[in-house]
Write an enzyme that holds these catalytic residues in place. Structure first.
Site, short mmCIF file in Angstrom:
data_model
loop_
_atom_site.label_atom_id
_atom_site.label_comp_id
_atom_site.label_asym_id
_atom_site.label_seq_id
_atom_site.Cartn_x
_atom_site.Cartn_y
_atom_site.Cartn_z
CG HIS A 108 18.01 -49.88 20.71
ND1 HIS A 108 17.06 -49.74 19.72
CD2 HIS A 108 18.54 -48.65 20.86
CE1 HIS A 108 17.01 -48.48 19.32
NE2 HIS A 108 17.91 -47.80 20.00
CG ASP A 119 20.97 -45.60 19.08
OD1 ASP A 119 20.38 -45.47 18.00
OD2 ASP A 119 20.38 -45.72 20.16
CD GLU A 175 15.62 -45.53 18.72
OE1 GLU A 175 15.35 -45.43 19.92
OE2 GLU A 175 16.76 -45.36 18.26
CG HIS A 190 12.84 -41.61 18.56
ND1 HIS A 190 13.36 -40.38 18.86
CD2 HIS A 190 13.60 -42.51 19.22
CE1 HIS A 190 14.41 -40.53 19.67
NE2 HIS A 190 14.58 -41.81 19.91
CG HIS A 203 11.07 -44.54 21.82
ND1 HIS A 203 11.47 -43.34 22.36
CD2 HIS A 203 12.20 -45.24 21.59
CE1 HIS A 203 12.80 -43.31 22.43
NE2 HIS A 203 13.26 -44.46 21.98
CG HIS A 206 15.58 -49.14 23.46
ND1 HIS A 206 14.76 -49.35 22.38
CD2 HIS A 206 15.85 -47.81 23.44
CE1 HIS A 206 14.54 -48.22 21.76
NE2 HIS A 206 15.18 -47.25 22.39
CG ASP A 258 19.46 -46.68 24.03
OD1 ASP A 258 19.87 -46.60 22.86
OD2 ASP A 258 18.70 -45.85 24.53
#
Length: 432
Positions: free
Chosen positions: A59, A61, A170, A197, A244, A265, A336
């Protein structure tokens, strides 16, 4: 014929030369033997492992950071050095090509993400924009990145010295409760979807419903439509990601999935009791399911603190805890980076992955084979199993065509921006 003095001199010279050559050879052999027997340092061992086996992070971003700070404009963006840019959150980017190479990253699941505020409005559009920016980024540097959608494609990209680039959605809000959109995302290269999420979808609960003071609307895990989503993901070969989601959602998934799942993650709840982490009884189910928990570096999930960043040692504690319950086959890495502002000391950005591996090897209870599984072998195994099961399911299962009920959409106030022309007209007056 007797040898003359001249002949004896020549023969003697040849013998002397051969003796010198032999002596040099013996010396080189001895030195080489000594060098060969000298143990490699831990750093050399790590470099050797990473040179021959892909480190695949679950993961990152970077795409979201590019959206938030540069509105997805990458034509003139220096992707080799992102530290030169002043970003909105004042925290330097954790990712660029230079640091990816220094960190010896062999494969990356790029997070395809936009916020929950898009749900019911332009969620699908915004997620497609994020796929587009990552595809353009890969195309901008084809000597660095290579798109991958299967385990074999990851290996091929790594063998050609590219960073295998995979996509993970995600947040299930991306599909707007539509199987058609789910399938189209798969066709675009998406290979996992995080079911939620930090907001519920009309068909699945997110982790915040587990907070003691939560007043959120609850689905009680997965709805019937949500269970169909899992079945369709299994049929497609798209990994089900449980980071999540709420505990009940996790339990529902384990009851129905036919394929191994991932936590892209998340970390260990026993070490840090955050609802984003995985409780021990769930870890036992991961073991039975043959899935994987990819440990995140988020300080709030590692040391349960908003002020303490934690260290490599703290991250290793989560890795070791999950390994002790699930086994070495069930743990991976999902940092992450660029989805967080603070990082653990020693793991400041993507260049620091080798430091974590060095730390684990230095502890004495991690073999090279263990490390190879942790850094990428396990997620490749899970991908291959999903691919295999999907091929079998597609022989008997047809694509899912059911619609989510209008009532489920209305609970979350998600009908304003929908035409609803797919739903049958409700006849209220039979004589009209």
């Amino acid at each position: 014929m007797p040898l003359t003095r001249k002949h004896r001199i020549i023969i003697g010279s040849i013998v002397a030369i051969l003796a010198c050559i032999l002596a040099i050879g013996i010396t080189i052999g001895v030195v080489a033997g000594r060098r060969k027997s000298t143990p490699l340092t831990i750093q050399e061992q790590v470099n050797q492992i990473l040179a021959n086996n892909p480190l695949i992070d679950g993961h990152n971003d970077w795409a979201w950071l590019i959206r938030a700070n540069f509105q997805n404009r990458i034509n003139d963006l220096d992707l080799f050095n992102m530290t030169q840019y002043q970003l909105k959150n004042t925290t330097p980017s954790h990712t660029d090509i230079t640091r990816l190479r220094k960190g010896q990253v062999g494969g990356q699941f790029w997070s395809i993400y936009t916020g929950c505020e898009h749900q019911g409005k332009d969620a699908t559009v915004s997620f497609m924009e994020q796929i587009d920016v990552m595809k353009r980024l890969i195309a901008k540097h084809p000597d660095i990145f290579q798109m991958a959608t299967t385990a074999n494609e990851v290996r091929q990209a790594f063998s050609s010295k590219h960073i295998a680039s995979l996509f993970g959605i995600e947040g299930g809000q991306a599909i707007e409760s539509s199987f058609s959109i789910l399938r189209l995302f798969y066709q675009m290269g998406v290979r996992y979807m995080t079911l939620t999420h930090n907001c519920n979808t009309p068909w699945a609960d997110q982790n915040k419903v587990d907070h003691n003071d939560s007043v959120l609307i609850k689905n009680n895990g997965l709805t019937e439509f949500g269970k169909r989503v899992i079945a369709e993901m299994n049929r497609l070969g798209m990994l089900v990601d449980l980071s999540h989601v709420a505990r009940k959602t996790m339990l529902d998934v384990f009851n129905i999935t036919r394929s191994p799942v991932i936590f892209s993650h998340s970390s260990a709840y026993t070490v840090c009791n955050h609802t984003r982490n995985v409780q021990d009884d769930i870890l036992e189910l991961v073991k039975i399911n043959q899935g994987i928990v990819m440990v995140t570096f988020v300080p709030g999930f590692i040391v349960c603190s908003d002020t303490n960043r934690g260290t490599i040692d703290d991250v290793a504690a989560h890795i070791n805890h999950i390994r002790n319950i699930v086994g070495i086959e069930g743990v991976g890495l999902g940092a992450d980076y660029d989805g967080i502002q603070k990082t653990p000391v020693g793991l400041e950005d993507v260049s620091k992955f080798p430091k974590l591996i060095e730390y684990l090897l230095s502890q004495g209870n991690w073999t090279h084979d263990d490390i190879i599984k942790l850094i990428g072998g396990n997620i490749l195994r899970v991908m291959e199993k999903n691919e295999q099961i999907a091929q079998e399911l597609q022989k008997t299962m047809k694509p899912e065509e059911n619609l989510i009920s209008i009532n489920e959409l209305e609970i979350y106030n998600l009908t304003q921006c929908r035409n609803l022309d797919m739903y049958p007209t409700i006849v209220t007056n039979a004589t009209s």
